[in-house]
Write a protein that holds these residues in place. Structure first.
Motif, PDB file in Angstrom:
ATOM      1  N   ASP A 242     101.392  11.444  85.026  1.00 25.31           N
ATOM      2  CA  ASP A 242     101.989  11.686  83.700  1.00 25.31           C
ATOM      3  C   ASP A 242     102.624  10.415  83.126  1.00 25.31           C
ATOM      4  OD1 ASP A 242     102.434  13.337  81.522  1.00 25.31           O
ATOM      5  OD2 ASP A 242     104.406  13.982  82.233  1.00 25.31           O
ATOM      6  N   THR A 243     101.902   9.316  83.265  1.00 24.94           N
ATOM      7  CA  THR A 243     102.419   8.016  82.838  1.00 24.94           C
ATOM      8  C   THR A 243     101.366   7.272  82.016  1.00 24.94           C
ATOM      9  OG1 THR A 243     103.755   7.855  84.855  1.00 24.94           O
ATOM     10  CG2 THR A 243     103.343   5.808  83.654  1.00 24.94           C
ATOM     11  N   ILE A 244     101.822   6.560  81.003  1.00 27.81           N
ATOM     12  CA  ILE A 244     100.961   5.628  80.275  1.00 27.81           C
ATOM     13  C   ILE A 244     101.435   4.225  80.635  1.00 27.81           C
ATOM     14  CG2 ILE A 244     100.157   4.807  78.041  1.00 27.81           C
ATOM     15  CD1 ILE A 244     100.676   7.562  76.896  1.00 27.81           C
ATOM     16  N   ILE A 245     100.588   3.467  81.318  1.00 29.31           N
ATOM     17  CA  ILE A 245     100.967   2.138  81.784  1.00 29.31           C
ATOM     18  C   ILE A 245     100.271   1.073  80.949  1.00 29.31           C
ATOM     19  CG2 ILE A 245     101.493   2.844  84.138  1.00 29.31           C
ATOM     20  CD1 ILE A 245      98.726   2.173  84.966  1.00 29.31           C
ATOM     21  N   GLU A 246     100.811  -0.113  80.971  1.00 27.38           N
ATOM     22  CA  GLU A 246     100.213  -1.218  80.236  1.00 27.38           C
ATOM     23  C   GLU A 246      99.039  -1.804  81.032  1.00 27.38           C
ATOM     24  OE1 GLU A 246     100.925  -1.928  77.118  1.00 27.38           O
ATOM     25  OE2 GLU A 246     102.383  -0.282  77.224  1.00 27.38           O
ATOM     26  N   GLU A 247      98.085  -2.361  80.343  1.00 27.58           N
ATOM     27  CA  GLU A 247      96.897  -2.910  80.982  1.00 27.58           C
ATOM     28  C   GLU A 247      97.261  -3.996  81.996  1.00 27.58           C
ATOM     29  OE1 GLU A 247      92.488  -4.624  79.682  1.00 27.58           O
ATOM     30  OE2 GLU A 247      94.108  -4.462  78.207  1.00 27.58           O
ATOM     31  N   SER A 248      98.319  -4.735  81.729  1.00 30.25           N
ATOM     32  CA  SER A 248      98.723  -5.824  82.614  1.00 30.25           C
ATOM     33  C   SER A 248      99.180  -5.322  83.989  1.00 30.25           C
ATOM     34  CB  SER A 248      99.850  -6.638  81.971  1.00 30.25           C
ATOM     35  OG  SER A 248     100.967  -5.808  81.689  1.00 30.25           O
ATOM     36  N   TYR A 249      99.499  -4.036  84.081  1.00 28.88           N
ATOM     37  CA  TYR A 249      99.940  -3.432  85.343  1.00 28.88           C
ATOM     38  C   TYR A 249      98.782  -3.323  86.333  1.00 28.88           C
ATOM     39  CZ  TYR A 249     101.919   0.297  88.362  1.00 28.88           C
ATOM     40  OH  TYR A 249     102.373   1.052  89.415  1.00 28.88           O
ATOM     41  N   LEU A 250      97.554  -3.327  85.814  1.00 33.75           N
ATOM     42  CA  LEU A 250      96.361  -3.062  86.630  1.00 33.75           C
ATOM     43  C   LEU A 250      95.662  -4.366  87.037  1.00 33.75           C
ATOM     44  CD1 LEU A 250      94.990  -0.096  84.521  1.00 33.75           C
ATOM     45  CD2 LEU A 250      96.346   0.028  86.609  1.00 33.75           C
ATOM     46  N   PRO A 251      95.004  -4.390  88.199  1.00 33.40           N
ATOM     47  CA  PRO A 251      94.952  -3.308  89.179  1.00 33.40           C
ATOM     48  C   PRO A 251      96.242  -3.241  89.989  1.00 33.40           C
ATOM     49  CG  PRO A 251      93.802  -5.204  90.049  1.00 33.40           C
ATOM     50  CD  PRO A 251      94.233  -5.572  88.645  1.00 33.40           C
ATOM     51  N   ARG A 252      96.556  -2.055  90.463  1.00 30.61           N
ATOM     52  CA  ARG A 252      97.699  -1.862  91.341  1.00 30.61           C
ATOM     53  C   ARG A 252      97.177  -1.370  92.681  1.00 30.61           C
ATOM     54  NH1 ARG A 252     102.771  -3.814  90.697  1.00 30.61           N
ATOM     55  NH2 ARG A 252     101.811  -4.099  88.653  1.00 30.61           N
ATOM     56  N   ARG A 253      97.568  -2.078  93.746  1.00 32.14           N
ATOM     57  CA  ARG A 253      97.055  -1.759  95.083  1.00 32.14           C
ATOM     58  C   ARG A 253      98.234  -1.470  96.009  1.00 32.14           C
ATOM     59  NH1 ARG A 253      93.754  -6.722  93.719  1.00 32.14           N
ATOM     60  NH2 ARG A 253      91.693  -5.918  93.086  1.00 32.14           N
ATOM     61  N   GLY A 371      94.268  -3.217  75.942  1.00 34.12           N
ATOM     62  CA  GLY A 371      94.573  -4.085  74.818  1.00 34.12           C
ATOM     63  C   GLY A 371      95.693  -3.575  73.942  1.00 34.12           C
ATOM     64  N   GLY A 372      96.545  -2.705  74.519  1.00 32.90           N
ATOM     65  CA  GLY A 372      97.648  -2.141  73.749  1.00 32.90           C
ATOM     66  C   GLY A 372      97.224  -1.058  72.786  1.00 32.90           C
TER      67      GLY A 372
END
Length: 429
Positions: A242-253, A371-372
C-alpha cells in the motif's frame, strides 16, 4: 492478482496461459461477473443522475408554491436514493466476489517456462561441481557419528512432536555459522540490505504475497489472529504494501534470516527422517522490488547470488527451471537449485528463486512513479539464499569421512573461529 482489463482485452490468451497450469477456461465466468458488476455501477450512476436532477427541481417547485409537484419530486428523490443505495451495495458485493475469484487464480507462466505436470518435467539449466566419491558407503546426515550427539529428534518430539529437532554443541554452531556466512556474503558481496523482521504478521500481509486465501492450511495462525511466517518473503515483500515509492528507490534488494513455520500439509510420509522437512526451520531469504523492465534480469541475478553460496562451500549442485505444473501459484518463472546429498545419492532442493511480475504488487497495491508520473505496479521477486537446515545437511553429508568425522568447508572456517572439523564425538576442532 490479475488485471481484469487485461482479461477483458484478451480472454482467449488468458485462458490459454492458465491451461498450461492444467486449469479449465475461467474467463466466461469472470467476464460475466465483471459485466454484471459494471452494469450495476452504470445503472447506479444513471439513478444517481436522476436523483440529482429531481433534487434540483424540488427547490423550484417549492419556490413556485407548486405543492403537488414538490411532493411528486420528493417521492422520486426518495425512491432514487433507495435505488442508488441498493445498486451500490450490489455492485460492492459483486466487486468483492470478482476480486475473490481473481485472487484464487495462479499467475500466468512466461512463454519460456516449460510445460509439464510435475517435477519430472522440470528442465535442467546447468550443473556445478562433481559429486564427491567415497571409498565407503556414505550415510545420511542423521546417521553420521559426528552428528548423532548434536541432532536430537527424540527430545524435540517430547517437546513439540514430530518434524522438530534440537541441535546442540558443534552441530548447533555450524548451523549458526552457516546463517551468518550467508548473511555476510549477501550483504558485503551481493549488495543486499540486511533486514530484521517479525515472524508474526497480520492476515492482509499473508494475502499480499499469496499465501492466503488459498494456502492457509500450509501455515499456522495464533489465537490472536496473527500468522506465523512460512518465509521472510511475506514480511520483506510487504515492506512496500500500500505504498507509492519513487523510481529512485528501485531496485531494492533485501535479505533476512528468520525462523520459518510450515504445517507441511499434504506431506505425510515424505522425508520423515532427519531435518529435510520440518515444521520450524531457518532460512536466509532474498526479496527484490524492481521496475517491470528489470525483473527478468533480476531473477538471473538472484539465482546467481544463491548459487554463489554453494560455490563458496564447494558443494555440487544443479539448477533447474520448474515446469508449469510444479511451479508455485504466484510465480511466472522459477529456478530451483538442488544440492547433491550423498546419503540419498540424489540432488535435493535447497533454494527456489521466483519472479512474480506485478502479481503480488496488485494484491498489495505496491506502486512506483516512473519519471515522477502516473503510478504503476512494481515487480517482485523472492528466493532462498539459502535454507539453513538443508545447507547444514549438505555440508555434513558431503564432508563425511570414513572415521565418522566431518571435514568442514574452508569458506566456513572464519565463522567457526578457525575450526575445521567436527569429530566423530561431535566436537569442533
Amino acid at each position: 492478482m490479475h488485471d481484469i482489463r487485461a482479461i477483458r482485452e484478451n480472454p482467449d490468451a488468458f485462458d490459454k496461459a492458465l491451461s498450461r497450469r492444467g486449469l479449465s477456461p475461467v474467463t466466461p465466468e469472470i467476464l460475466a461477473l465483471d459485466e454484471k458488476r459494471r452494469a450495476c455501477i452504470h445503472t447506479a450512476e444513471t439513478a444517481q443522475a436522476d436523483q440529482n436532477a429531481a433534487s434540483r427541481e424540488i427547490g423550484k417547485a417549492k419556490a413556485n408554491g407548486n405543492e403537488a409537484e414538490f411532493l411528486r419530486l420528493r417521492t422520486i428523490v426518495s425512491a432514487k436514493k433507495k435505488e442508488v443505495n441498493d445498486l451500490q451495495s450490489e455492485a460492492k458485493l459483486l466487486d468483492a466476489l470478482l476480486q475473490k475469484r481473481l485472487a484464487e487464480l495462479p499467475n500466468l507462466p512466461y512463454d519460456d517456462t516449460p510445460d509439464g505436470t510435475d517435477e519430472a518435467d522440470n528442465v535442467e539449466l546447468r550443473t556445478h561441481g562433481t559429486p564427491p566419491e567415497f571409498d565407503f558407503q556414505p550415510l545420511e546426515h542423521f546417521e553420521l557419528p559426528a552428528v548423532k550427539q548434536g541432532m536430537d529428534f527424540e527430545t524435540a518430539a517430547k517437546l513439540s512432536g514430530s518434524r522438530f529437532v534440537v541441535l546442540s554443541a558443534g552441530v548447533a554452531r555450524i548451523h549458526r555459522a552457516l546463517a551468518q556466512f550467508m548473511l555476510d556474503t549477501h550483504t558485503t558481496e551481493n549488495g543486499l540490505t540486511e533486514t530484521w523482521t517479525p515472524v508474526l504478521v497480520k492476515e492482509e500481509m499473508m494475502y499480499g504475497t499469496g499465501q492466503l486465501p488459498k494456502f492457509g492450511e500450509d501455515s499456522y495462525q495464533t489465537r490472536e489472529g496473527w500468522w506465523l511466517v512460512p518465509t521472510a518473503e511475506v514480511t520483506l515483500t510487504n515492506i512496500v504494501n500500500d505504498t507509492i515509492i519513487e523510481e529512485s528507490y528501485l531496485p531494492r534488494r533485501f535479505v533476512a534470516h528468520t525462523q520459518c513455520f510450515r504445517s507441511e500439509a499434504g506431506s505425510a510420509g515424505r522425508d520423515t527422517s532427519g531435518m529435510l522437512r520440518q515444521h520450524q526451520f531457518e532460512k536466509v531469504e532474498m526479496v527484490s522490488i524492481t521496475k517491470p523492465e528489470d525483473s527478468r534480469a533480476e531473477l538471473d541475478r538472484m539465482t546467481d547470488c544463491a548459487e554463489g553460496i554453494l560455490r563458496k562451500l564447494g558443494l555440487a549442485f544443479r539448477t533447474v527451471v520448474l515446469c508449469t505444473g510444479d511451479m508455485g501459484a504466484g510465480a511466472r518463472r522459477t529456478h530451483d537449485i538442488e544440492v547433491w546429498l550423498p546419503g540419498q545419492n540424489t540432488y535435493r532442493e535447497i533454494s527456489s528463486c521466483s519472479v512474480c511480475d506485478d502479481y503480488q504488487a496488485r494484491r498489495m497495491n505496491a506502486r512506483y512513479r516512473p519519471g515522477g508520473g502516473k503510478p504503476e505496479f512494481v515487480h517482485t521477486l523472492n528466493g532462498s539464499g539459502l535454507a539453513v537446515g538443508r545447507t547444514l545437511i549438505a555440508v555434513l553429508e558431503n564432508g563425511q569421512q570414513a572415521d565418522g568425522s566431518v571435514k568442514l568447508p574452508e569458506a566456513l572456517h572464519p565463522w567457526l573461529g578457525g575450526k575445521t572439523t567436527l569429530t566423530a564425538e561431535g566436537q569442533l576442532v
